[in-house]
Design a protein around this motif. Structure first.
Motif, PDB file in Angstrom:
ATOM      1  N   GLY A 223       0.842  -1.185   0.000  1.00  0.00           N
ATOM      2  CA  GLY A 223       0.000   0.000   0.000  1.00  0.00           C
ATOM      3  C   GLY A 223       0.873   1.227   0.000  1.00  0.00           C
ATOM      4  N   GLY A 224       1.165   1.766  -1.164  1.00  0.00           N
ATOM      5  CA  GLY A 224       2.048   2.916  -1.266  1.00  0.00           C
ATOM      6  C   GLY A 224       2.479   3.126  -2.701  1.00  0.00           C
ATOM      7  N   VAL A 285      -2.074  -7.733  -7.399  1.00  0.00           N
ATOM      8  CA  VAL A 285      -0.824  -8.462  -7.158  1.00  0.00           C
ATOM      9  C   VAL A 285      -1.203  -9.853  -6.668  1.00  0.00           C
ATOM     10  CG1 VAL A 285       1.398  -8.445  -5.970  1.00  0.00           C
ATOM     11  CG2 VAL A 285       0.273  -6.272  -6.538  1.00  0.00           C
ATOM     12  N   TYR A 286      -1.007 -10.873  -7.520  1.00  0.00           N
ATOM     13  CA  TYR A 286      -1.532 -12.200  -7.183  1.00  0.00           C
ATOM     14  C   TYR A 286      -0.817 -13.278  -7.996  1.00  0.00           C
ATOM     15  CZ  TYR A 286      -4.273 -11.873 -11.554  1.00  0.00           C
ATOM     16  OH  TYR A 286      -4.675 -11.762 -12.866  1.00  0.00           O
ATOM     17  N   GLN A 287      -1.047 -14.519  -7.602  1.00  0.00           N
ATOM     18  CA  GLN A 287      -0.492 -15.669  -8.314  1.00  0.00           C
ATOM     19  C   GLN A 287      -1.474 -16.066  -9.417  1.00  0.00           C
ATOM     20  OE1 GLN A 287      -0.304 -18.458  -5.068  1.00  0.00           O
ATOM     21  NE2 GLN A 287       1.724 -17.810  -4.432  1.00  0.00           N
ATOM     22  N   SER A 320      -3.235   5.521  -5.449  1.00  0.00           N
ATOM     23  CA  SER A 320      -3.349   4.131  -5.889  1.00  0.00           C
ATOM     24  C   SER A 320      -4.004   3.266  -4.819  1.00  0.00           C
ATOM     25  CB  SER A 320      -1.961   3.561  -6.237  1.00  0.00           C
ATOM     26  OG  SER A 320      -1.149   3.479  -5.077  1.00  0.00           O
ATOM     27  N   TYR A 321      -4.388   2.065  -5.250  1.00  0.00           N
ATOM     28  CA  TYR A 321      -4.917   1.059  -4.326  1.00  0.00           C
ATOM     29  C   TYR A 321      -4.519  -0.303  -4.852  1.00  0.00           C
ATOM     30  CZ  TYR A 321      -7.911  -1.285  -0.988  1.00  0.00           C
ATOM     31  OH  TYR A 321      -8.364  -2.061   0.051  1.00  0.00           O
ATOM     32  N   SER A 322      -4.056  -1.186  -3.956  1.00  0.00           N
ATOM     33  CA  SER A 322      -3.580  -2.511  -4.363  1.00  0.00           C
ATOM     34  C   SER A 322      -4.417  -3.608  -3.722  1.00  0.00           C
ATOM     35  CB  SER A 322      -2.115  -2.702  -3.950  1.00  0.00           C
ATOM     36  OG  SER A 322      -1.278  -1.797  -4.634  1.00  0.00           O
ATOM     37  N   PHE A 323      -4.886  -4.525  -4.538  1.00  0.00           N
ATOM     38  CA  PHE A 323      -5.496  -5.767  -4.058  1.00  0.00           C
ATOM     39  C   PHE A 323      -4.402  -6.836  -4.118  1.00  0.00           C
ATOM     40  CE2 PHE A 323      -9.120  -3.336  -5.590  1.00  0.00           C
ATOM     41  CZ  PHE A 323     -10.055  -3.527  -4.584  1.00  0.00           C
ATOM     42  N   ILE A 324      -4.044  -7.378  -2.965  1.00  0.00           N
ATOM     43  CA  ILE A 324      -2.896  -8.276  -2.863  1.00  0.00           C
ATOM     44  C   ILE A 324      -3.353  -9.622  -2.323  1.00  0.00           C
ATOM     45  CG2 ILE A 324      -0.607  -8.579  -1.860  1.00  0.00           C
ATOM     46  CD1 ILE A 324      -0.635  -5.478  -1.375  1.00  0.00           C
ATOM     47  N   GLN A 325      -2.984 -10.677  -3.016  1.00  0.00           N
ATOM     48  CA  GLN A 325      -3.313 -12.016  -2.545  1.00  0.00           C
ATOM     49  C   GLN A 325      -2.453 -12.337  -1.324  1.00  0.00           C
ATOM     50  OE1 GLN A 325      -2.647 -15.115  -5.414  1.00  0.00           O
ATOM     51  NE2 GLN A 325      -3.664 -16.697  -4.206  1.00  0.00           N
ATOM     52  N   GLY A 326      -3.107 -12.690  -0.224  1.00  0.00           N
ATOM     53  CA  GLY A 326      -2.373 -12.986   1.008  1.00  0.00           C
ATOM     54  C   GLY A 326      -3.327 -13.052   2.179  1.00  0.00           C
ATOM     55  N   GLY A 327      -2.773 -13.226   3.363  1.00  0.00           N
ATOM     56  CA  GLY A 327      -3.596 -13.227   4.571  1.00  0.00           C
ATOM     57  C   GLY A 327      -4.466 -14.456   4.722  1.00  0.00           C
ATOM     58  N   ASP A 328      -5.582 -14.281   5.448  1.00  0.00           N
ATOM     59  CA  ASP A 328      -6.425 -15.426   5.800  1.00  0.00           C
ATOM     60  C   ASP A 328      -7.890 -15.197   5.457  1.00  0.00           C
ATOM     61  OD1 ASP A 328      -6.832 -13.431   7.688  1.00  0.00           O
ATOM     62  OD2 ASP A 328      -7.176 -14.830   9.319  1.00  0.00           O
ATOM     63  N   GLY A 329      -8.185 -14.216   4.640  1.00  0.00           N
ATOM     64  CA  GLY A 329      -9.568 -13.927   4.274  1.00  0.00           C
ATOM     65  C   GLY A 329      -9.576 -12.604   3.551  1.00  0.00           C
ATOM     66  N   MET A 331      -8.428  -8.387   4.741  1.00  0.00           N
ATOM     67  CA  MET A 331      -8.125  -7.395   5.774  1.00  0.00           C
ATOM     68  C   MET A 331      -7.560  -6.157   5.134  1.00  0.00           C
ATOM     69  SD  MET A 331      -8.423  -6.589   8.870  1.00  0.00           S
ATOM     70  CE  MET A 331      -7.914  -5.072   9.676  1.00  0.00           C
ATOM     71  N   GLU A 332      -8.106  -5.017   5.556  1.00  0.00           N
ATOM     72  CA  GLU A 332      -7.786  -3.730   4.964  1.00  0.00           C
ATOM     73  C   GLU A 332      -6.589  -3.069   5.643  1.00  0.00           C
ATOM     74  OE1 GLU A 332     -10.300  -3.136   8.559  1.00  0.00           O
ATOM     75  OE2 GLU A 332     -10.412  -4.478   6.828  1.00  0.00           O
ATOM     76  N   TYR A 333      -5.818  -2.341   4.840  1.00  0.00           N
ATOM     77  CA  TYR A 333      -4.690  -1.552   5.327  1.00  0.00           C
ATOM     78  C   TYR A 333      -4.607  -0.284   4.493  1.00  0.00           C
ATOM     79  CZ  TYR A 333      -3.727  -5.932   7.623  1.00  0.00           C
ATOM     80  OH  TYR A 333      -3.860  -7.067   8.384  1.00  0.00           O
ATOM     81  N   GLY A 334      -3.634   0.571   4.807  1.00  0.00           N
ATOM     82  CA  GLY A 334      -3.499   1.811   4.058  1.00  0.00           C
ATOM     83  C   GLY A 334      -3.213   1.561   2.588  1.00  0.00           C
ATOM     84  N   MET A 335      -4.108   2.017   1.711  1.00  0.00           N
ATOM     85  CA  MET A 335      -3.946   1.934   0.255  1.00  0.00           C
ATOM     86  C   MET A 335      -3.877   0.507  -0.276  1.00  0.00           C
ATOM     87  SD  MET A 335      -1.228   5.072  -0.282  1.00  0.00           S
ATOM     88  CE  MET A 335      -1.075   4.844  -2.043  1.00  0.00           C
ATOM     89  N   CYS A 336      -4.269  -0.482   0.520  1.00  0.00           N
ATOM     90  CA  CYS A 336      -4.240  -1.856   0.024  1.00  0.00           C
ATOM     91  C   CYS A 336      -5.093  -2.753   0.895  1.00  0.00           C
ATOM     92  CB  CYS A 336      -2.804  -2.398  -0.024  1.00  0.00           C
ATOM     93  SG  CYS A 336      -2.086  -2.781   1.599  1.00  0.00           S
ATOM     94  N   THR A 337      -5.324  -3.949   0.387  1.00  0.00           N
ATOM     95  CA  THR A 337      -5.951  -4.996   1.185  1.00  0.00           C
ATOM     96  C   THR A 337      -5.272  -6.315   0.886  1.00  0.00           C
ATOM     97  OG1 THR A 337      -8.054  -6.042   1.786  1.00  0.00           O
ATOM     98  CG2 THR A 337      -7.698  -5.641  -0.534  1.00  0.00           C
ATOM     99  N   MET A 338      -5.281  -7.198   1.882  1.00  0.00           N
ATOM    100  CA  MET A 338      -4.831  -8.576   1.697  1.00  0.00           C
ATOM    101  C   MET A 338      -6.069  -9.463   1.612  1.00  0.00           C
ATOM    102  SD  MET A 338      -1.533  -8.230   1.838  1.00  0.00           S
ATOM    103  CE  MET A 338      -0.520  -6.800   2.259  1.00  0.00           C
ATOM    104  N   ILE A 339      -6.194 -10.217   0.527  1.00  0.00           N
ATOM    105  CA  ILE A 339      -7.363 -11.073   0.382  1.00  0.00           C
ATOM    106  C   ILE A 339      -6.946 -12.436  -0.156  1.00  0.00           C
ATOM    107  CG2 ILE A 339      -8.964  -9.162  -0.014  1.00  0.00           C
ATOM    108  CD1 ILE A 339      -8.913  -9.859  -2.990  1.00  0.00           C
TER     109      ILE A 339
END
Length: 615
Positions: A223-224, A285-287, A320-329, A331-339
């Motif tokens: 997120g940045g 950002v994902y596999q 910008s905003y990033s959707f990133i594959q990761g985490g456990d479901g 969860m939101e963070y600054g300028m990104c989320t882990m899903i």
């Protein structure tokens, strides 16, 4: 005269003193980090300096910081809480009622080992209380002044159990969230130094300058703003990755005025990017695989999602905003989320993206303290998610409103007897499902019920004005209600108190109907414990729908318009009054159906006795 003069002087002095003391302020931090990752061993070394500005009227002798990863070990407070709750705890933290934290191997425990901390170049004492670190300042931080903190630490990236960690269920190597020593928020209520038990976060708005060294084969999503995309893998067509003698590439990230900095790293990541007209630039950002095939299909929906959110709830603030594959479901963070990246359909994937993305409004830009008021974060976010999803994925069968599913789920849960007040602190609910309903569902329905009370046009105005007045700040529910009352002209404190602080329920019914030659008289009754205004509807044989609005006396001002058709305003129903009579100018032969709230926004726990079909 002297006495009067002194009285006036004292009023001015103490009045000014109080207003200055109670004036809104917010703290500010600037982080500069240097991180060196040992990817094979899932560890890293960190250095950071923080410029921390005290904008409060208070002198600060200590500073509290969060060390979230210290929770991920056997015997931690998080582990203790899961063990005591058993099957009632968060399902991701336990398996068959047994805490997953209890069996973390020692080499996969979360650890943040602080080597030293300095204030303005001089060593300071610090005390670690598991996930909270108390830093004793050598030089008290006076109001409207700045101090410099520097520190070194090393960390063990924990087994992925909750949000952070190594080797998540989909094979992402590192989810780096809540991963650095992070300053707590300080406001009028003091330090938000809550122990981390797995739920919510809070922090001051901060600037970040982060340098990460990691094996050159890794791709990072964060997120940045990536300042050197041509030097690293994944963000440009260039294959000329710059690596040092240890085979590590250096990633340079910056971000301004966000609550935290999160990132994830994997050797199999691909990076897709596209720009939404009007902002932001979006990164996926994902596999890439058959299991993540819906990410490509999601792009036009995500584009429309941001456009609707910008128009309806306020403009997204960052580039910008990033959707990133990761985490456990999710969860939101600054300028990104882990899903999690694998989904059953594009609709399911987008639903998750819409929810997490909406936290950029109701957790990041409107940065309420979600540890204290999770319903304002999760609930408002769920409302926005449902609002957008209903437009982009309309239901196969027409629904009375986009929120009917949440209302029906709430009614069903209430009847289990497990409901807990939404006002409870996020980590202090006794039952994981009760937390979900208190924060997500009742928080969402808080807005749905307000739309019913004040009219949808007024609710939409309230949401925009809330954004205009409080974006990039730390509002509370009191601030929101103040705006809602300004917009509507109504007193709404009673509803806020009932809905958030209690588990009292709404239950109105049609008690009796008397047909006359040219009119019909209906007796309504209140069987519930939460008083509300009532919209009584009549469907005539010639297909007219009429709304008779019965305002609650505590509102003091009735609703005069709504999106569900014209309104006839009736006399007030006093909240102490059990029954209420209403007479409509139609006889039995003219009425096809009548009842309470055809729009089905009223969260009445027994809706079956609200409608009569006239035969």
């Amino acid at each position: 005269m002297v006495r009067n003069f002194l009285s006036i002087a004292l009023i001015l002095v103490f009045g000014l003193g109080f207003s200055q003391k109670g004036a809104y302020y917010q703290q500010k931090a600037k982080y500069k980090m240097d991180i060196d990752v040992d990817a094979p061993n899932f560890t890293y070394n960190g250095k950071q300096s923080i410029q921390y500005t005290n904008n409060s009227p208070d002198q600060l002798d200590v500073i509290y910081m969060h060390l979230y990863w210290n929770a991920f070990k056997s015997g931690s407070m998080m582990d203790q809480r899961v063990r005591s709750q058993g099957k009632n705890s968060d399902k991701r933290l336990q398996k068959d009622g047994v805490s997953r934290l209890a069996s973390i191997p020692a080499d996969q425990e979360g650890k943040q080992n602080i080597h030293w901390i300095k204030q303005n170049g001089k060593d300071v004492k610090f005390e670690i209380q598991e996930t909270i670190m108390k830093v004793y300042l050598n030089e008290p931080l006076k109001p409207n002044s700045t101090t410099s903190l520097s520190m070194e630490w090393d960390a063990n990236i924990p087994m992925q159990i909750r949000r952070s960690g190594r080797n998540n269920s989909e094979g992402v190597d590192m989810t780096m969230t809540q991963w650095y020593p992070k300053i707590s928020e300080y406001d009028y209520d003091g330090w938000a130094a809550f122990d981390y038990l797995g739920r919510e976060f809070h922090a001051p708005f901060s600037d970040f300058d982060v340098t990460i060294k990691i094996d050159k084969n890794y791709v990072i999503g964060a997120g940045g703003t990536l300042e050197n995309p041509s030097d690293v893998k994944g963000y440009t067509a260039s294959t000329d990755i710059k690596a040092d003698q240890n085979g590590k590439a250096t990633w340079k990230w910056t971000a301004k005025n966000i609550l935290d900095f999160a990132w994830a790293a994997d050797r199999d990541y691909s990076v897709d990017q596209f720009t939404v007209l009007g902002g932001p630039k979006v990164y996926f950002v994902y596999q890439k695989s058959d299991k993540t095939k819906y990410w490509e299909e999601a792009k036009p929906y995500v584009t429309k999602y941001f456009q609707i959110m910008n128009a309806q709830f306020g403009q997204y603030a960052w580039p910008s905003y990033s959707f990133i594959q990761g985490g456990d479901g999710g969860m939101e963070y600054g300028m990104c989320t882990m899903i999690l990246g694998e989904a059953r359909s594009v609709k399911d994937l987008c639903g998750l993206m819409f929810h997490e993305g909406s936290h950029s409004w109701y957790q990041q830009m409107l940065a309420t303290n979600e540890s204290v008021r999770p319903w304002m974060d999760e609930g408002f976010t769920s409302y926005a998610e449902a609002y957008v999803s209903n437009q982009l994925f309309p239901p196969a069968k027409p629904q009375p409103n986009p929120f009917i599913g949440s209302i029906n789920s709430y009614i069903k849960f209430v009847k289990t007897g497990k409901e807990e007040p939404a006002s409870w602190l996020g980590d202090h609910h006794d039952d994981g499902t009760a937390y979900t309903f208190a924060s997500y569902v009742k928080g969402e329905l808080f807005l749905v019920e307000l739309g019913y009370i004040m009219g949808e046009q007024n609710l939409a105005k309230t949401m925009k004005q809330y954004y205009d007045e409080w974006s990039m700040k730390h509002p509370t529910d009191r601030d929101f209600i103040h705006i809602a009352q300004q917009v509507s002209g109504m007193d709404l404190k009673w509803f806020h108190n009932y809905w958030i602080n209690t588990t009292k329920t709404i239950d109105y019914a049609i008690k009796n109907v008397k047909y006359d030659a040219s009119s019909t008289t209906i007796t309504l009754t209140n069987n519930g414990t939460l008083p509300m205004p009532v919209d009584f509807n009549v469907l005539t044989k010639d297909r007219q729908v009429l709304t008779y609005h019965i305002p609650l006396n505590m509102m003091h001002t009735p609703k005069t318009k709504d999106i569900y058709g014209p309104i006839s305003v009736m006399p007030y129903w006093y909240w102490t009054q059990k029954d209420y009579e209403i007479t409509v100018p139609f006889n039995k032969s003219q009425i096809q159906a009548m009842g309470i709230d055809f729009s089905q926004r009223l969260a009445d726990i027994n809706p079956a006795d609200n409608i009569i079909e006239v035969k």
